[in-house]
Scaffold this motif. Structure first.
Motif, mmCIF file in Angstrom:
data_model
loop_
_atom_site.group_PDB
_atom_site.id
_atom_site.type_symbol
_atom_site.label_atom_id
_atom_site.label_comp_id
_atom_site.label_asym_id
_atom_site.label_seq_id
_atom_site.Cartn_x
_atom_site.Cartn_y
_atom_site.Cartn_z
ATOM 1 N N GLY A 1 0.802 -1.218 0.000
ATOM 2 C CA GLY A 1 0.000 0.000 0.000
ATOM 3 C C GLY A 1 0.833 1.265 0.000
ATOM 4 N N ASP A 2 2.129 1.129 0.230
ATOM 5 C CA ASP A 2 3.017 2.283 0.182
ATOM 6 C C ASP A 2 3.332 2.641 -1.262
ATOM 7 O OD1 ASP A 2 3.149 2.337 2.952
ATOM 8 O OD2 ASP A 2 4.934 1.048 3.009
ATOM 9 N N ALA A 3 3.487 3.933 -1.502
ATOM 10 C CA ALA A 3 3.824 4.380 -2.853
ATOM 11 C C ALA A 3 5.314 4.165 -3.118
ATOM 12 C CB ALA A 3 3.473 5.845 -3.031
ATOM 13 N N ILE A 4 5.608 3.720 -4.324
ATOM 14 C CA ILE A 4 6.986 3.519 -4.768
ATOM 15 C C ILE A 4 7.193 4.423 -5.971
ATOM 16 C CG2 ILE A 4 8.640 1.879 -5.718
ATOM 17 C CD1 ILE A 4 7.008 -0.333 -4.282
ATOM 18 N N GLY A 5 8.258 5.201 -5.949
ATOM 19 C CA GLY A 5 8.522 6.118 -7.049
ATOM 20 C C GLY A 5 9.698 5.663 -7.885
ATOM 21 N N ALA B 1 7.562 -3.598 -17.019
ATOM 22 C CA ALA B 1 8.156 -4.830 -16.492
ATOM 23 C C ALA B 1 8.770 -4.570 -15.119
ATOM 24 C CB ALA B 1 9.206 -5.366 -17.465
ATOM 25 N N LEU B 2 9.410 -3.433 -14.971
ATOM 26 C CA LEU B 2 10.008 -3.066 -13.693
ATOM 27 C C LEU B 2 8.942 -2.973 -12.605
ATOM 28 C CD1 LEU B 2 12.502 -2.131 -12.110
ATOM 29 C CD2 LEU B 2 12.141 0.144 -13.045
ATOM 30 N N VAL B 3 7.847 -2.310 -12.899
ATOM 31 C CA VAL B 3 6.760 -2.166 -11.927
ATOM 32 C C VAL B 3 6.160 -3.527 -11.578
ATOM 33 C CG1 VAL B 3 4.416 -1.262 -11.617
ATOM 34 C CG2 VAL B 3 6.209 0.216 -12.548
ATOM 35 N N PHE C 1 10.584 -4.818 -3.464
ATOM 36 C CA PHE C 1 11.374 -3.770 -4.096
ATOM 37 C C PHE C 1 12.773 -4.222 -4.503
ATOM 38 C CE2 PHE C 1 14.166 -0.149 -4.421
ATOM 39 C CZ PHE C 1 13.454 0.636 -5.314
ATOM 40 N N ASP C 2 13.551 -4.722 -3.567
ATOM 41 C CA ASP C 2 14.956 -5.021 -3.894
ATOM 42 C C ASP C 2 15.111 -6.075 -4.993
ATOM 43 O OD1 ASP C 2 16.052 -3.081 -2.257
ATOM 44 O OD2 ASP C 2 16.157 -4.416 -0.517
ATOM 45 N N PRO C 3 14.517 -7.273 -4.833
ATOM 46 C CA PRO C 3 14.686 -8.245 -5.929
ATOM 47 C C PRO C 3 13.948 -7.820 -7.202
ATOM 48 C CG PRO C 3 13.281 -9.166 -4.207
ATOM 49 C CD PRO C 3 13.800 -7.847 -3.701
#
Length: 167
Positions: A61-65, A120-122, A130-132
């Motif tokens: 639920g956290d936003a990732i930029g 693809a990244l998203v 996030f990391d992997p």
């Protein structure tokens, strides 16, 4: 002759514009990516076009930029194509629209490739964390997508340009 010189001048101005407004092109790519990601990955997105940041909701639920850096934009990839197209138009004996068609197709392929790479990244970040997800999406899968997209753009450019030269 006048048409070739005029087209070369317009493309030269476009080449300079691409080099000078790179930050705006990256912002445009971020805006486009926010729509593509929202549609295909079915997640809420937001964009800061001034900073070329596209954000999306992660699984927690956290936003990732994601910031589209100068190294990750399609903008600089079109600079050599613009330069070659200028040379082709300038040096050819007669005016042909095929180099312009080839340029347009290659530019669309390059920008579409970058959008697929961002998507693809998203998807991998959402699926693996996030990391992997970032590692696999940016370094591994993203690089493969870029290589194939750049190759496809160059092949299309050469084939379409040669079509005009053969005639």
């Amino acid at each position: 002759m006048a048409v070739r010189v005029g087209l070369s001048g317009v493309l030269g101005a476009l080449l300079l514009a691409v080099l000078l407004i790179d930050d705006r092109m990256r912002g445009w790519e971020a805006v486009l990516a926010s729509h593509v990601v929202a549609l295909v990955a079915r997640t809420e997105t937001a964009v800061n076009s001034v900073m070329a940041i596209m954000s999306f909701n992660g699984e927690t639920g956290d936003a990732i930029g994601l910031r589209i850096s100068p190294e990750c934009t399609s903008g600089f990839l079109i600079v050599p194509l613009l330069g070659v197209t200028i040379l082709i138009l300038w040096l050819s004996r007669r005016t042909s629209l095929w180099p312009l068609v080839a340029l347009a197709v290659a530019v669309v392929v390059l920008f579409a490739t970058n959008q697929v790479r961002i998507l693809a990244l998203v998807v991998l970040i959402k699926g693996l964390g996030f990391d992997p997800g970032y590692y696999w999406g940016h370094t591994m899968v993203g690089s493969v997508i870029s290589v194939f997209g750049i190759g496809a753009a160059l092949v299309a450019y050469v084939l379409l340009t040669m079509r005009g030269v053969r005639r």
